[in-house]
Design an enzyme around this catalytic site. Sequence first.
Site, PDB file in Angstrom:
ATOM      1  N   TYR A   1       5.567   4.646  15.039  1.00  0.00           N
ATOM      2  CA  TYR A   1       4.225   4.054  14.977  1.00  0.00           C
ATOM      3  C   TYR A   1       3.162   5.037  15.485  1.00  0.00           C
ATOM      4  CZ  TYR A   1       0.507   0.576  15.851  1.00  0.00           C
ATOM      5  OH  TYR A   1      -0.682  -0.122  15.879  1.00  0.00           O
TER       6      TYR A   1
ATOM      7  N   VAL B   1       0.810  -1.228   0.000  1.00  0.00           N
ATOM      8  CA  VAL B   1       0.000   0.000   0.000  1.00  0.00           C
ATOM      9  C   VAL B   1       0.842   1.278   0.000  1.00  0.00           C
ATOM     10  CG1 VAL B   1      -2.081  -1.018   1.038  1.00  0.00           C
ATOM     11  CG2 VAL B   1      -0.310  -0.038   2.531  1.00  0.00           C
TER      12      VAL B   1
HETATM   13  P1  NAD Z   1      -0.936  -8.167  11.582  1.00  0.00           P
HETATM   14  O1  NAD Z   1       0.532  -7.939  11.489  1.00  0.00           O
HETATM   15  O2  NAD Z   1      -1.429  -9.457  12.135  1.00  0.00           O
HETATM   16  O3  NAD Z   1      -1.583  -7.984  10.118  1.00  0.00           O
HETATM   17  C1  NAD Z   1      -1.228  -6.915   9.298  1.00  0.00           C
HETATM   18  C2  NAD Z   1      -1.542  -7.259   7.851  1.00  0.00           C
HETATM   19  O4  NAD Z   1      -1.130  -6.147   7.052  1.00  0.00           O
HETATM   20  C3  NAD Z   1      -0.755  -8.495   7.347  1.00  0.00           C
HETATM   21  O5  NAD Z   1      -1.615  -9.336   6.606  1.00  0.00           O
HETATM   22  C4  NAD Z   1       0.316  -7.877   6.460  1.00  0.00           C
HETATM   23  O6  NAD Z   1       0.715  -8.725   5.385  1.00  0.00           O
HETATM   24  C5  NAD Z   1      -0.377  -6.614   5.947  1.00  0.00           C
HETATM   25  N1  NAD Z   1       0.564  -5.579   5.521  1.00  0.00           N
HETATM   26  C6  NAD Z   1       1.637  -5.117   6.199  1.00  0.00           C
HETATM   27  N2  NAD Z   1       2.293  -4.201   5.469  1.00  0.00           N
HETATM   28  C7  NAD Z   1       1.597  -4.068   4.296  1.00  0.00           C
HETATM   29  C8  NAD Z   1       1.787  -3.282   3.134  1.00  0.00           C
HETATM   30  N3  NAD Z   1       2.820  -2.469   2.989  1.00  0.00           N
HETATM   31  N4  NAD Z   1       0.870  -3.381   2.136  1.00  0.00           N
HETATM   32  C9  NAD Z   1      -0.171  -4.226   2.243  1.00  0.00           C
HETATM   33  N5  NAD Z   1      -0.394  -5.017   3.323  1.00  0.00           N
HETATM   34  C10 NAD Z   1       0.492  -4.930   4.337  1.00  0.00           C
HETATM   35  O7  NAD Z   1      -1.511  -6.917  12.399  1.00  0.00           O
HETATM   36  P2  NAD Z   1      -2.865  -6.768  13.249  1.00  0.00           P
HETATM   37  O8  NAD Z   1      -2.531  -6.982  14.669  1.00  0.00           O
HETATM   38  O9  NAD Z   1      -3.970  -7.535  12.638  1.00  0.00           O
HETATM   39  O10 NAD Z   1      -3.122  -5.195  13.062  1.00  0.00           O
HETATM   40  C11 NAD Z   1      -3.954  -4.654  12.047  1.00  0.00           C
HETATM   41  C12 NAD Z   1      -4.026  -3.145  12.222  1.00  0.00           C
HETATM   42  O11 NAD Z   1      -4.505  -2.840  13.534  1.00  0.00           O
HETATM   43  C13 NAD Z   1      -2.665  -2.459  12.086  1.00  0.00           C
HETATM   44  O12 NAD Z   1      -2.827  -1.228  11.416  1.00  0.00           O
HETATM   45  C14 NAD Z   1      -2.262  -2.223  13.524  1.00  0.00           C
HETATM   46  O13 NAD Z   1      -1.384  -1.134  13.667  1.00  0.00           O
HETATM   47  C15 NAD Z   1      -3.609  -1.940  14.173  1.00  0.00           C
HETATM   48  N6  NAD Z   1      -3.626  -2.157  15.617  1.00  0.00           N
HETATM   49  C16 NAD Z   1      -3.400  -3.404  16.144  1.00  0.00           C
HETATM   50  C17 NAD Z   1      -3.425  -3.583  17.534  1.00  0.00           C
HETATM   51  C18 NAD Z   1      -3.209  -4.940  18.165  1.00  0.00           C
HETATM   52  O14 NAD Z   1      -3.214  -5.042  19.398  1.00  0.00           O
HETATM   53  N7  NAD Z   1      -3.020  -6.009  17.387  1.00  0.00           N
HETATM   54  C19 NAD Z   1      -3.663  -2.491  18.368  1.00  0.00           C
HETATM   55  C20 NAD Z   1      -3.878  -1.239  17.802  1.00  0.00           C
HETATM   56  C21 NAD Z   1      -3.866  -1.092  16.424  1.00  0.00           C
END
Ligand code: NAD
Length: 246
Positions: A154, A63
């Site tokens: 972040y 992205v």
């Molecule tokens: P995750 O790492 O399990 O999944 C992230 C997904 O994004 C993966 O499938 C990865 O391949 C994809 N991705 C990464 N970089 C990419 C790129 N450049 N282009 C396209 N796809 C890309 O993460 P998650 O825990 O499911 O988190 C999802 C979202 O929620 C993120 O934005 C994260 O910052 C946010 N978030 C998560 C938490 C938590 O506790 N897990 C808390 C707050 C916010």
Amino acid sequence: MLKEQVAVITGAGRGIGAEIAKALAQNHANIVIVDYSALDAVQDTIAEIKALGVTVQYYQCDVSNFQKTKEVVDSIVKEFGKIDILVNNAGITADKILLRMEESDWDRVLNINLKGSFNMTKHTTTHMMRKKYGRIVNISSVVALMGNVGQANYVASKAGLIGLTKTVAKEFGGKNITVNAIAPGYIKTAMTDALSEEVRNSMLKMVPLGYLGEVKDIANAVLFLVSPSARYITGVTLKVDGGMYI
Ligand code: NAD
């Protein structure tokens, strides 16, 4: 509820994004996953969504690449005729205290988390405008509101996403496009499963509800924001954090 709608979810190959895709599919939206993982890694997610009886399309795309995201969005519109829902969920971390943080750590996180959302939003709104309909949800984080040691890159990216949300909400309100953010707290994912007992316990002390959130808690919030019930809500950041920010 979302029958005939087309929902594009970035980073939906696994984790929170995959759960959002499933929740929208359960409500009959057709799903487009945009993720940079190889097709093999997302096959299970695709199969689970297909089993819900909707159309699923997968685009392997980083992205942060402006040109590639334009090609992907144009191709989605060519195939489906429109995009009703965009969820900017793709995100990464590269945690280090500022003293140790390299320029490359900063650039990588900002490029994916913030510029990636700009790219997808810019290309998608062009098409949403013409249809006079759009629902955009940006997945930020509660640390964007609080700061967090070791996460300057972040936190800056996720706080930037809240600014992007408010501005795009103002610019596109007249086109019936709503733009909202969700700020998850600590959610039980592969990432938090890997934490030590000690870190997990110290995290839990910060959460009044006393337990970690689950991916479905975020998916349910997205579902609400893209539903007709939320039609008069735009520019907000909805915290889904068990009270962590109070
Ligand atoms: P995750 O790492 O399990 O999944 C992230 C997904 O994004 C993966 O499938 C990865 O391949 C994809 N991705 C990464 N970089 C990419 C790129 N450049 N282009 C396209 N796809 C890309 O993460 P998650 O825990 O499911 O988190 C999802 C979202 O929620 C993120 O934005 C994260 O910052 C946010 N978030 C998560 C938490 C938590 O506790 N897990 C808390 C707050 C916010």
